[in-house]
Design an enzyme around this catalytic site. Structure first.
Site, PDB file in Angstrom:
ATOM      1  CE  LYS A  30       9.998  -0.390  -0.951  1.00  0.00           C
ATOM      2  NZ  LYS A  30       8.716   0.146  -1.449  1.00  0.00           N
ATOM      3  CD  GLN A 182       2.955   3.342  -4.980  1.00  0.00           C
ATOM      4  OE1 GLN A 182       1.831   3.619  -4.590  1.00  0.00           O
ATOM      5  NE2 GLN A 182       3.896   2.897  -4.182  1.00  0.00           N
ATOM      6  CG  ASP A 335      10.077   6.207  -1.113  1.00  0.00           C
ATOM      7  OD1 ASP A 335       8.996   6.718  -0.769  1.00  0.00           O
ATOM      8  OD2 ASP A 335      10.156   5.322  -1.986  1.00  0.00           O
TER       9      ASP A 335
HETATM   10  C1  S3P Z   1       7.074   3.842  -5.722  1.00  0.00           C
HETATM   11  C2  S3P Z   1       6.613   5.113  -5.871  1.00  0.00           C
HETATM   12  C3  S3P Z   1       6.512   6.088  -4.772  1.00  0.00           C
HETATM   13  C4  S3P Z   1       7.323   5.640  -3.565  1.00  0.00           C
HETATM   14  C5  S3P Z   1       7.122   4.195  -3.253  1.00  0.00           C
HETATM   15  C6  S3P Z   1       7.546   3.323  -4.429  1.00  0.00           C
HETATM   16  C7  S3P Z   1       7.140   2.960  -6.919  1.00  0.00           C
HETATM   17  O1  S3P Z   1       5.158   6.221  -4.390  1.00  0.00           O
HETATM   18  O2  S3P Z   1       7.005   6.440  -2.454  1.00  0.00           O
HETATM   19  O3  S3P Z   1       7.896   3.823  -2.124  1.00  0.00           O
HETATM   20  O4  S3P Z   1       7.853   1.945  -6.889  1.00  0.00           O
HETATM   21  O5  S3P Z   1       6.472   3.277  -7.907  1.00  0.00           O
HETATM   22  P1  S3P Z   1       4.150   7.170  -5.229  1.00  0.00           P
HETATM   23  O6  S3P Z   1       4.213   6.738  -6.608  1.00  0.00           O
HETATM   24  O7  S3P Z   1       2.803   6.958  -4.618  1.00  0.00           O
HETATM   25  O8  S3P Z   1       4.641   8.552  -5.009  1.00  0.00           O
END
Ligand code: S3P
Length: 452
Positions: A30, A182, A335
């Site tokens: 994903k 993120q 996750d």
């Molecule tokens: C993700 C980063 C993670 C993860 C999310 C997907 C990403 O969150 O928990 O399911 O694709 O960058 P955070 O960056 O907020 O920790």
């Protein structure tokens, strides 16, 4: 809760399972799929993506990019993104609906902060309750104008919908308050459009797919993982990424549910092939290994700087044992904690999950949901502000019943996996599972699980 409970919603019925056996592949990762779409849109020509994840979150990113003027053709998991470069993005006619996807909203926020038009980012009920000040604050410091909603309960934060009035940005040095891919990726996307250098550091090393893929596409991004620091310096860069084919590996976060199922259902032997094995994501394998799981991990190749391979999980008859999941291990399995909690539930001894405050602000309050669902199944759990501990049942079968996922795909899947070792039937509202793993039930069936 994302949707109200209603008797017409789709459900999975899960019963106590015979051995799970077989070799399967899971849908595309994903996180990597979001990035392939977003960075592909910024390329200087067509980007052919194979194995794209088609869960609801990735579909939200695809729809948003189309609304911003990026031509995308899709044939199953093969997708062709016609890169338009940063300058080729245009104002969308209506709000960009990010659905349940925090990654779509935060990464788009960083991208759109530097575009000379107005964008509105919305989401479903769960996403509308997720904190956005963490991304808005540094983007404002870079010069962006972003408005969000305030909530009485959390007056210091901001929530969707967000209105982004993009414009000229300047580079900053910024320490993220939480380790978050993120946020880091949003600031990298803004930094690529800024005047001068942007230096981003974080308290722990979050997943680094953006850094790896952007370097593959020739972007002026350099990473110093040991210092947990990323430098973006677009000086002299033409603003376009080099187009090239992208192959998305299977999602270890999805595979984790099948692997844990194989470790808890007697006599099981399951292999998942073609998985992304980026070390920032493999905490779940390290944690299971520390619990005494029989795992065989084989790295078979690399794609875009990401290691890829297969993982075989075998039930051994020896009980998994309780461990402490904390610090860097907790971050690298962020996750997969719902899946690990199921392994902890049937282990011998107590498993402590610490340093996981971020789980309170995921698709649901995952600490509260995991505690509630394990308690429903007859497992002793105690909750802390930043984690929980699970007293393993030493293999005593759990209780079935009705899982309440609170709109969270991973809580629903964890509830289903626990149902494979329950004495009586488990019912799981299953609509949300398609957020990340639409083929979850089908793959469990392929492996021999009584799921209908
Ligand atoms: C993700 C980063 C993670 C993860 C999310 C997907 C990403 O969150 O928990 O399911 O694709 O960058 P955070 O960056 O907020 O920790």
């Amino acid at each position: 809760m994302k949707q109200e409970d209603s008797s017409s919603e789709p459900r999975l019925h899960v019963s106590r399972s015979p051995a799970l056996r077989g070799t399967v592949r899971v849908p595309g990762d994903k996180s990597i799929s979001h990035r392939a779409l977003l960075f592909g849109a910024l390329a200087d020509g067509p980007v052919e993506i194979s194995g794209l994840g088609l869960g609801g979150d990735n579909v939200s990113t695809m729809a948003a990019l189309r609304a911003l003027g990026v031509p995308i053709q899709q044939a199953g998991t093969d997708v062709r993104v016609q890169g338009v470069g940063l300058a080729g993005l245009g104002e969308a006619a209506s709000p960009l609906d990010c659905g349940n996807s925090g990654t779509s909203m935060r990464l788009l926020c960083g991208l759109l902060a530097g575009r000379p038009f107005v964008s509105t980012l919305t989401g479903d009920g769960s996403l509308s309750r997720r904190p956005m000040a963490r991304v808005v604050t540094p983007l404002r410091r870079m010069g962006a104008t972003i408005d969000g909603q305030q909530a009485d309960a959390r007056p210091d934060d901001l929530f969707p919908p967000l209105t982004v009035r993009g414009g000229a940005l300047r580079g900053i040095e910024y320490e993220l308050p939480v380790a978050s891919a993120q946020l880091k990726s949003a600031l990298i996307l803004a930094g690529l459009q800024a005047c001068g250098r942007t230096v981003i550091s974080e308290p722990g090393l979050s997943r680094d797919h953006s850094e790896r893929m952007l370097r593959f596409f020739g972007a002026p991004v350099s990473a110093e993982p040991e210092r947990r620091c990323v430098v973006v310096d677009p000086t002299g860069w033409n603003g376009r990424l080099r187009a090239g084919p992208v192959s998305v590996p299977g999602d270890l976060s999805s595979a984790a549910f099948l692997l844990v199922a194989a470790l808890i259902v007697p006599e099981s032997d399951v292999t998942v092939e073609n998985l992304g094995l980026n070390p920032t994501r493999t905490g779940v394998l390290d944690a299971l290994h520390a619990m005494g799981a029989n795992l065989e991990i084989e790295v078979t190749g690399q794609a875009m700087g990401e290691p890829i391979g297969s993982v075989r999980a075998r039930w051994t008859g020896r009980r998994l044992r309780g461990i402490k999941v904390e610090g860097e291990l907790a971050l690298r399995s962020i996750d997969e904690i719902p899946a690990l909690a199921v392994a902890a539930a049937i282990a011998k001894g107590t498993t402590e999950f610490c340093d996981l405050r971020e789980l309170r602000v995921k698709e649901s309050d995952r600490i509260a949901c995991i505690a509630r669902e394990l308690q429903r199944a007859g497992v002793t759990v105690s909750e802390a502000p930043d984690g929980f501990s699970v007293v393993g049942t030493e293999g005593r079968p759990s209780r079935g019943g009705r899982v309440q996922p609170d709109g969270d795909h991973r809580i629903a899947m964890a509830g289903a996996i626990l149902g494979l070792v329950a004495v009586d039937a488990t019912e799981v509202p299953s609509q949300d599972i398609a957020t990340s793993f639409p083929s979850f039930a089908r793959l469990l069936q392929v492996l021999g699980a009584p799921v209908s």
